[in-house]
Design an enzyme around this catalytic site. Structure first.
Site, short mmCIF file in Angstrom:
data_model
loop_
_atom_site.label_atom_id
_atom_site.label_comp_id
_atom_site.label_asym_id
_atom_site.label_seq_id
_atom_site.Cartn_x
_atom_site.Cartn_y
_atom_site.Cartn_z
N ARG A 85 26.49 19.72 7.20
CA ARG A 85 27.83 19.24 6.87
C ARG A 85 27.82 17.74 6.57
NH1 ARG A 85 33.26 18.51 10.13
NH2 ARG A 85 34.71 18.81 8.39
N HIS A 89 29.27 15.98 3.22
CA HIS A 89 30.26 14.89 3.23
C HIS A 89 29.68 13.60 2.67
CE1 HIS A 89 33.69 16.49 5.97
NE2 HIS A 89 33.06 17.49 5.40
N ASP A 90 28.38 13.43 2.76
CA ASP A 90 27.77 12.26 2.11
C ASP A 90 27.83 12.42 0.59
OD1 ASP A 90 26.45 9.87 1.72
OD2 ASP A 90 24.47 10.81 1.73
N VAL A 93 31.22 11.92 -1.28
CA VAL A 93 31.83 10.58 -1.31
C VAL A 93 30.78 9.56 -1.75
CG1 VAL A 93 33.11 8.84 -0.01
CG2 VAL A 93 33.36 11.25 0.57
N ASN A 120 36.63 12.72 8.46
CA ASN A 120 35.25 12.75 8.97
C ASN A 120 35.19 12.70 10.50
OD1 ASN A 120 33.89 13.02 6.57
ND2 ASN A 120 33.89 10.83 6.16
N HIS A 220 28.93 28.00 5.75
CA HIS A 220 29.75 28.41 6.90
C HIS A 220 29.22 29.69 7.53
CE1 HIS A 220 33.47 25.89 5.40
NE2 HIS A 220 32.49 25.14 5.84
N ASP A 273 31.11 32.17 11.61
CA ASP A 273 30.56 33.51 11.40
C ASP A 273 30.56 34.20 12.75
OD1 ASP A 273 28.91 35.71 11.18
OD2 ASP A 273 27.37 34.71 9.99
C1 HEM Z 1 34.53 24.68 0.13
C2 HEM Z 1 35.24 23.81 0.82
C3 HEM Z 1 34.99 23.48 2.25
C4 HEM Z 1 35.95 23.30 3.19
C5 HEM Z 1 37.46 23.40 2.98
C6 HEM Z 1 35.28 23.02 4.43
C7 HEM Z 1 35.93 22.75 5.61
C8 HEM Z 1 35.30 22.66 6.83
C9 HEM Z 1 35.99 22.50 8.08
C10 HEM Z 1 37.51 22.35 8.26
C11 HEM Z 1 35.06 22.53 9.07
C12 HEM Z 1 35.30 22.46 10.57
C13 HEM Z 1 35.22 21.06 11.11
C14 HEM Z 1 35.57 21.03 12.57
O1 HEM Z 1 36.62 21.53 12.93
O2 HEM Z 1 34.78 20.48 13.36
C15 HEM Z 1 33.78 22.70 8.44
C16 HEM Z 1 32.58 22.79 9.11
C17 HEM Z 1 31.36 22.96 8.48
N1 HEM Z 1 31.13 22.88 7.13
FE1 HEM Z 1 32.52 23.02 5.68
N2 HEM Z 1 33.93 23.04 4.23
C18 HEM Z 1 33.70 23.31 2.91
C19 HEM Z 1 32.47 23.36 2.29
C20 HEM Z 1 31.28 23.14 2.91
C21 HEM Z 1 30.01 22.95 2.25
C22 HEM Z 1 29.84 22.90 0.74
C23 HEM Z 1 29.07 22.81 3.22
C24 HEM Z 1 27.59 22.58 3.09
C25 HEM Z 1 26.87 22.91 2.05
C26 HEM Z 1 29.74 22.94 4.49
C27 HEM Z 1 29.13 22.96 5.71
C28 HEM Z 1 29.79 23.03 6.92
C29 HEM Z 1 29.14 23.28 8.19
C30 HEM Z 1 27.65 23.57 8.39
C31 HEM Z 1 30.12 23.23 9.16
C32 HEM Z 1 29.95 23.41 10.68
C33 HEM Z 1 29.71 22.07 11.30
C34 HEM Z 1 29.44 22.08 12.79
O3 HEM Z 1 29.47 23.12 13.44
O4 HEM Z 1 29.17 20.99 13.29
N3 HEM Z 1 31.09 23.10 4.27
N4 HEM Z 1 33.96 22.76 7.08
CA LIG Z 2 27.80 9.17 0.02
CA LIG Z 3 25.32 33.58 10.15
#
Ligand code: HEM
Ligand SMILES: [Ca+2]
Ligand SMILES: [Ca+2]
Length: 355
Positions: A85, A89-90, A93, A120, A220, A273
């Site tokens: 993640r 995010h890097d 932006v 962030n 995700h 998941d």
């Molecule tokens: C498509 C639009 C996306 C949205 C709206 C989105 C939104 C979010 C949100 C709201 C969270 C939860 C943050 C929290 O409550 O702590 C999250 C977690 C996460 N996102 Fe996304 N995300 C998106 C795309 C992506 C992409 C493209 C990646 C990586 C390629 C990604 C990887 C992750 C991962 C691995 C987590 C879990 C982080 C953790 O458990 O520490 N996401 N995302």
């Molecule tokens: Ca950056």
């Molecule tokens: Ca899985």
């Protein structure tokens, strides 16, 4: 154990889903920090990067980083989702330039860095920690050579693989960025309630396609989200005073137990998941088809006629997902890449700009 008893009539697989949610909600009491992004053009993505970039200057760079990622993965498996993640995010932006890792200066509130932007704030500390440790070991062998941005890209790949996902070559040669401004984040990071139109608009502004959107959302497949990101789906979906109709009733019940409408514990998280929350597999897509998506933005991908066929194809074919994910990560990893001293720097400490 209300979550467990509530699923008494369900199949055993759903009992294990409830159990996994229940345990994870208890176990994961997270603190997070995040970063921000600016709209970055993808000009000549791959021309600038190469797999052999450090072949002469630091041939052992991948092993050095690998020694840290494998150790971190053992000690704290959430380092995986945290780092992937962080990379996302890097890249969104200012491009993939480690702008997300810069710390805000201590003087007052002026000019906060990306990581202190509201979008962030939930980035987990484990991701930053992993890059910091990898940078230290790389600096001890190849001082001043390897950028923080490349260390982040390599670490993200390592964790995908360690969690059961594909191994792919990482192209290198990114320089670190000289700009990190909290104000650039909000317009470049997607929100949990984004529609497919909004997601597409943002992704295409980064040079990413409809398919890239669906494939990258497959990240995700592991990791967790705080209640605030999906609580409105549980009680008042888009102002209807009703839950989102597209959410499995058993999942709804389990999530409601942990996430009350008002006044819940802000630290509680639920797995993206529900079936394999720590494994990088293609279960995410099957879950979307079974109305087990956690965020509205996830579930929307299996409903929109443009993205639904891609979800179906990936749900059926793990190898297809793995291959597409590796390719999409390479594409995302080349957004806004900088080369040279005019726009870039090679930091010694990833959290501080060079003077
Ligand atoms: C498509 C639009 C996306 C949205 C709206 C989105 C939104 C979010 C949100 C709201 C969270 C939860 C943050 C929290 O409550 O702590 C999250 C977690 C996460 N996102 Fe996304 N995300 C998106 C795309 C992506 C992409 C493209 C990646 C990586 C390629 C990604 C990887 C992750 C991962 C691995 C987590 C879990 C982080 C953790 O458990 O520490 N996401 N995302
Ligand atoms: Ca950056
Ligand atoms: Ca899985």
């Amino acid at each position: 154990m209300p979550v467990l008893t509530s699923s008494s009539s369900s199949s055993s697989s759903f009992t294990s889903i409830s159990l996994s949610i229940f345990l994870l909600l208890i176990l994961y009491n997270t603190t997070v920090i995040c970063s921000a992004t600016t709209r970055t053009k993808t000009t000549h993505p791959n021309r600038q990067l190469s797999v052999n970039y450090y072949a002469k200057s630091c041939p052992q760079v991948e092993q050095l980083i690998g020694s840290i990622t494998s150790q971190q993965f053992k000690e704290s498996p959430v380092s995986g989702p945290a780092t992937i993640r962080l990379f996302f995010h890097d890249c969104f932006v200012e491009g993939c330039d480690a702008s997300i890792i810069i710390s805000s200066k201590q003087q007052g509130n002026k000019m906060l860095a990306e990581k202190d932007a509201p979008d962030n704030k939930d980035l987990r500390e484990e991701g930053f920690e992993s890059v910091r440790k990898a940078k230290a070991v790389v600096e001890s062998k190849c001082p001043g050579v390897v950028s923080c941005a490349d260390i982040l890209a390599i670490s993200a790949r390592d964790y995908v693989h360690l969690a059961g996902g594909p191994y792919y070559q990482v192209k290198k040669g990114r320089w670190d960025g000289k700009i990190s401004m909290a104000s650039k984040v909000a317009s470049n990071i997607p929100q949990a309630n984004f529609t497919v139109d909004q997601l597409l608009k943002l992704f295409s502004s980064k040079g990413l396609t409809l398919e890239d959107l669906v494939v990258l959302s497959g990240a995700h497949t592991f990791g967790f989200a705080h209640c605030q990101n999906f609580v409105s789906r549980l009680y008042d979906y888009r102002g209807s005073k009703q839950p989102d109709p597209v959410i499995d009733p058993r999942l709804l019940r389990a999530l409601r137990m942990s996430c009350p409408h008002y006044g819940g514990n802000a630290d509680i998280v639920a797995p993206f998941d529900v079936t394999t929350p720590f494994v990088f597999d293609h279960a995410y897509y099957g879950n979307l088809e079974a109305k087990l998506g956690l965020l509205a933005s996830d579930q929307a991908l299996s409903l929109d006629p443009r993205t639904k066929p891609i979800v179906q194809a990936l749900a059926k074919d793990k190898q297809k997902f793995f291959q597409a994910f590796a390719a999409a990560m390479e594409k995302m990893g080349s957004i806004g890449v900088k080369r040279g001293r005019k726009h870039g720097e090679k930091r010694k400490d990833c959290s501080m700009h060079m003077l």
